[in-house]
Write a protein that holds these residues in place. Structure first.
Motif, PDB file in Angstrom:
ATOM      1  N   TRP A   1       0.813  -1.194   0.000  1.00 29.37           N
ATOM      2  CA  TRP A   1       0.000   0.000   0.000  1.00 29.37           C
ATOM      3  C   TRP A   1       0.852   1.252   0.000  1.00 29.37           C
ATOM      4  O   TRP A   1       0.460   2.269   0.546  1.00 29.37           O
ATOM      5  N   SER A   2       2.019   1.172  -0.598  1.00 24.19           N
ATOM      6  CA  SER A   2       2.918   2.309  -0.668  1.00 24.19           C
ATOM      7  C   SER A   2       2.385   3.349  -1.649  1.00 24.19           C
ATOM      8  O   SER A   2       2.217   3.081  -2.834  1.00 24.19           O
ATOM      9  N   VAL A  63       0.001   0.865 -10.904  1.00 24.69           N
ATOM     10  CA  VAL A  63      -1.124   1.211 -11.767  1.00 24.69           C
ATOM     11  C   VAL A  63      -1.019   2.707 -12.062  1.00 24.69           C
ATOM     12  O   VAL A  63      -0.298   3.429 -11.376  1.00 24.69           O
ATOM     13  N   PRO A  64      -1.741   3.221 -13.081  1.00 19.79           N
ATOM     14  CA  PRO A  64      -1.690   4.665 -13.363  1.00 19.79           C
ATOM     15  C   PRO A  64      -2.162   5.484 -12.168  1.00 19.79           C
ATOM     16  O   PRO A  64      -2.880   4.998 -11.301  1.00 19.79           O
ATOM     17  N   ARG A  65      -1.774   6.752 -12.145  1.00 18.05           N
ATOM     18  CA  ARG A  65      -2.142   7.618 -11.014  1.00 18.05           C
ATOM     19  C   ARG A  65      -3.664   7.700 -10.866  1.00 18.05           C
ATOM     20  O   ARG A  65      -4.404   7.528 -11.811  1.00 18.05           O
ATOM     21  N   VAL A  99      -7.847   2.859 -12.163  1.00 14.29           N
ATOM     22  CA  VAL A  99      -7.504   1.461 -11.910  1.00 14.29           C
ATOM     23  C   VAL A  99      -7.252   1.327 -10.413  1.00 14.29           C
ATOM     24  O   VAL A  99      -6.425   2.038  -9.850  1.00 14.29           O
ATOM     25  N   ILE A 100      -7.998   0.423  -9.769  1.00 13.16           N
ATOM     26  CA  ILE A 100      -7.812   0.260  -8.324  1.00 13.16           C
ATOM     27  C   ILE A 100      -7.193  -1.093  -7.960  1.00 13.16           C
ATOM     28  O   ILE A 100      -6.730  -1.276  -6.845  1.00 13.16           O
ATOM     29  N   ARG A 101      -7.194  -2.031  -8.923  1.00  6.99           N
ATOM     30  CA  ARG A 101      -6.616  -3.341  -8.643  1.00  6.99           C
ATOM     31  C   ARG A 101      -6.218  -3.997  -9.964  1.00  6.99           C
ATOM     32  O   ARG A 101      -6.844  -3.787 -10.983  1.00  6.99           O
ATOM     33  N   GLN A 124      -9.143  -3.842 -12.643  1.00  6.06           N
ATOM     34  CA  GLN A 124     -10.433  -3.539 -12.023  1.00  6.06           C
ATOM     35  C   GLN A 124     -10.495  -2.033 -11.802  1.00  6.06           C
ATOM     36  O   GLN A 124      -9.590  -1.450 -11.219  1.00  6.06           O
ATOM     37  N   ARG A 125     -11.560  -1.421 -12.283  1.00  9.27           N
ATOM     38  CA  ARG A 125     -11.662   0.033 -12.251  1.00  9.27           C
ATOM     39  C   ARG A 125     -12.705   0.499 -11.245  1.00  9.27           C
ATOM     40  O   ARG A 125     -13.612  -0.235 -10.894  1.00  9.27           O
ATOM     41  N   SER A 126     -12.553   1.768 -10.822  1.00 11.33           N
ATOM     42  CA  SER A 126     -13.489   2.351  -9.864  1.00 11.33           C
ATOM     43  C   SER A 126     -14.818   2.667 -10.536  1.00 11.33           C
ATOM     44  O   SER A 126     -14.956   2.587 -11.751  1.00 11.33           O
TER      45      SER A 126
END
Length: 139
Positions: A1-2, A63-65, A99-101, A124-126
Motif C-alpha cells: 500500500w505504498s 497502476v496509473p495515477r 484502476v484500483i486493482r 479492475q476500475r473504480s
C-alpha cells in the motif's frame, strides 16, 4: 500500500443558506506484482492443463495515477434537539475510471494498454459518476 505522493484538497463556499463543496484527490498509483511469464501447468483440482503465471519482483509495477473530484451542495437545518443536513452530491465528476486493482495473469494475457481510460482485461476500475442524495443527523 505504498503511496509516495498524495494530495487532497477541499473547498467550501457559503452561498446564502447553502454550502457548495468541492473535494479532490490525486495520488500515485498503487503497486502490484506483475506476471513476467506464463506456463501450462496441471490444475490440482481438475487434473487438466491450465495457465500458470510466473510472478515478477514483488510490487515492482504501479497502476496509473489516481485522480478524483467530488462536488456537493449542502444545507443545514436546526431542530429542537438536533441538526440535520440535506445534501446532494456527485462522486467522480471527472468520470475517470481509475484502476484500483490488477490481476497480473489477466493483464499478462491481454497485454498492456497504455491509453488512459481504456478498458483492459485484468484491470479492475473504480465506479463511474455516482450521484447521491442524503440526510445527515447531528445530535
Amino acid at each position: 500500500w505504498s503511496i509516495p505522493h498524495s494530495l487532497r484538497a477541499t473547498l467550501g463556499l457559503k452561498a446564502g443558506k447553502w454550502t457548495v463543496q468541492a473535494s479532490g484527490h490525486v495520488r500515485s498509483g498503487l503497486p502490484y506484482t506483475p506476471a513476467t511469464g506464463r506456463i501450462n501447468g496441471i490444475e490440482q483440482v481438475t487434473g487438466r492443463l491450465d495457465n500458470r503465471y510466473l510472478r515478477g519482483d514483488k510490487n515492482s509495477e504501479r497502476v496509473p495515477r489516481y485522480a478524483r473530484v467530488d462536488l456537493a451542495l449542502r444545507r443545514t437545518y436546526t431542530a429542537d434537539w438536533f441538526d440535520w443536513t440535506l445534501y446532494i452530491q456527485a462522486l467522480h465528476v471527472l468520470n475517470r475510471r481509475n484502476v484500483i486493482r490488477i490481476n497480473p495473469g489477466d493483464l499478462y494475457t491481454s497485454g498492456i494498454d497504455e491509453t488512459e481510460g481504456g478498458e483492459q482485461e485484468g484491470a479492475q476500475r473504480s465506479l463511474p459518476i455516482v450521484p447521491t442524495v442524503g440526510v445527515e443527523l447531528t445530535f
